[in-house]
Design an enzyme around this catalytic site. Structure first.
Site, PDB file in Angstrom:
ATOM      1  N   ASP A 196      68.507  23.472  20.067  1.00  0.00           N
ATOM      2  CA  ASP A 196      69.147  24.227  18.993  1.00  0.00           C
ATOM      3  C   ASP A 196      68.314  24.112  17.714  1.00  0.00           C
ATOM      4  O   ASP A 196      68.087  23.012  17.216  1.00  0.00           O
ATOM      5  CB  ASP A 196      70.556  23.664  18.762  1.00  0.00           C
ATOM      6  CG  ASP A 196      71.375  24.475  17.781  1.00  0.00           C
ATOM      7  OD1 ASP A 196      70.810  25.359  17.112  1.00  0.00           O
ATOM      8  OD2 ASP A 196      72.594  24.230  17.683  1.00  0.00           O
ATOM      9  N   HIS A 198      69.194  25.115  14.747  1.00  0.00           N
ATOM     10  CA  HIS A 198      70.034  25.241  13.550  1.00  0.00           C
ATOM     11  C   HIS A 198      70.294  23.902  12.862  1.00  0.00           C
ATOM     12  O   HIS A 198      71.427  23.516  12.583  1.00  0.00           O
ATOM     13  CB  HIS A 198      71.356  25.910  13.918  1.00  0.00           C
ATOM     14  CG  HIS A 198      71.186  27.287  14.489  1.00  0.00           C
ATOM     15  ND1 HIS A 198      71.051  27.514  15.846  1.00  0.00           N
ATOM     16  CD2 HIS A 198      71.116  28.489  13.890  1.00  0.00           C
ATOM     17  CE1 HIS A 198      70.917  28.817  16.053  1.00  0.00           C
ATOM     18  NE2 HIS A 198      70.945  29.431  14.890  1.00  0.00           N
ATOM     19  N   CYS A 235      65.958  31.275  13.019  1.00  0.00           N
ATOM     20  CA  CYS A 235      66.225  30.594  14.285  1.00  0.00           C
ATOM     21  C   CYS A 235      65.496  31.223  15.472  1.00  0.00           C
ATOM     22  O   CYS A 235      64.979  30.518  16.340  1.00  0.00           O
ATOM     23  CB  CYS A 235      67.719  30.481  14.558  1.00  0.00           C
ATOM     24  SG  CYS A 235      68.639  32.022  14.565  1.00  0.00           S
TER      25      CYS A 235
END
Length: 346
Positions: free
Chosen positions: A231, A233, A40
């Site tokens: 994000d 993820h 990430c």
């Protein structure tokens, strides 16, 4: 208000969004084929750097129109694909990180990914960007001017084949300025929040990479006391160009409302990014930062100086580091390099 909301959504959607991917070629030939669970921060590094490359080639006001990628935009996207020969691929970042003491598949912090991206720019002659990472919470303008005038070698007027030219005659390379910071120990000191907001408002802003322990995000702006972020993820299939070089790019643009997080919730270890396309742009950034600290009474997150302070150039002077009793909490998120940062405030 609706027009402002639409403008924000267009800006978010137009940013390149890099997430976990699966089924890409093995890293290093025999390594992982997915970065789910460990990549990430590498993806956030890609995002903040892609924004700089976008500003370099197509401009800050470029907007995605859902048409087939072409021209300079296609070139930018290609540079970040999950392939070993792409300049800023997950493969290149992971393998270059080995030189920074990180094995493939290991967690990165903001400082490590910044250092790796700086090294990778040496291979990207098309973008021809100078990357400066300001350590010890200090931006030294003399170092930056030398870097942008002489390229990445920093060797003076003989660098890059310009023998006999004075440094002031050298062309200016566009600058990516990354400033790793720690704004507290286990949580961010709220005294820095207003300063952080002002950084997002600067026209040179690239945003911030950071997040929560073991979860990295790319922060691109704020609304009230909430940060807007992309994000990484989400695990998506790796994208391969067609035989003709075309790329389906829908998965590289976040097409849902952006995520939000209260500023007090972010981990204090961050890296702030700026892009200065010209020396005049850099001078403007310096003036804006100094004016911010002088007129608004904002608590500085870093300082801007013309020359390296003596106490930073003296190797015999020890930097203060957290007590060893804090090591467990710091290990949640920070790199070993990050632990050398000076604590600005508790």
């Amino acid at each position: 208000m609706d027009a402002e909301k639409e403008e924000i959504l267009n800006d978010v959607t137009s940013r390149l969004w890099f997430t976990y991917r699966r089924n890409f070629p093995p890293i290093g030939g025999t390594g992982p084929t997915s970065d789910t669970g460990w990549g990430c921060m590498l993806r956030c590094g890609q995002m903040i750097f892609a924004q700089a490359v976008m500003c370099r080639h197509v401009g800050r006001d470029w907007r995605w129109n859902k048409q087939k990628p072409r021209g300079e935009y296609l070139g930018i996207l290609t540079a970040f694909l999950d392939k070993k020969d792409s300049y800023y691929s997950i493969h290149q970042i992971a393998q270059m990180g080995v030189g920074e003491g990180k094995y493939i598949g290991q967690w990165y912090g903001p400082n490590t990914v910044a250092q790796v991206l700086r090294k990778l720019t040496a291979f990207d002659q098309w973008s021809s960007i100078a990357v400066h990472i300001a350590m010890d919470n200090t931006v030294v303008t003399e170092e930056i001017r030398r870097l942008c005038r002489t390229g990445n070698c920093g060797a003076g007027p003989l660098c890059n084949g310009h023998a006999g030219a004075s440094e002031s005659d050298m062309p200016w390379k566009p600058l990516v300025l990354l400033i790793p910071l720690r704004l507290g120990l286990s949580e961010i000191n709220e005294a820095y929040i207003e300063t952080l907001k002002h950084c997002f408002m600067l026209p040179q802003s690239l945003g911030v990479i950071g997040g929560r322990p073991n979860s990295a995000y790319y922060f691109i702006g704020y609304v009230g006391d909430e940060l807007i972020y992309l994000d990484p993820h989400t695990t998506q299939l790796s994208v391969e160009p067609s035989d003709s070089g075309d790329i389906i790019d829908d998965s590289f643009h976040c097409q849902h409302p952006p995520c939000r997080m209260h500023m007090s919730e972010i981990d204090p270890s961050i890296a702030v990014g700026f892009f200065c396309n010209s020396e005049e742009d850099f001078d403007d950034w310096c003036q804006r930062i100094r004016k911010l600290y002088l007129t608004n009474g904002a608590l500085p997150m870093f300082e801007v100086v013309d020359q390296l302070p003596i106490h930073l150039s003296n190797p015999d002077v020890l930097n203060l580091t957290p007590d060893s009793s804090d090591a467990d909490r710091l290990d949640r998120f920070f790199d070993s390099e990050d632990e050398e940062f000076e604590i600005l405030s508790f």
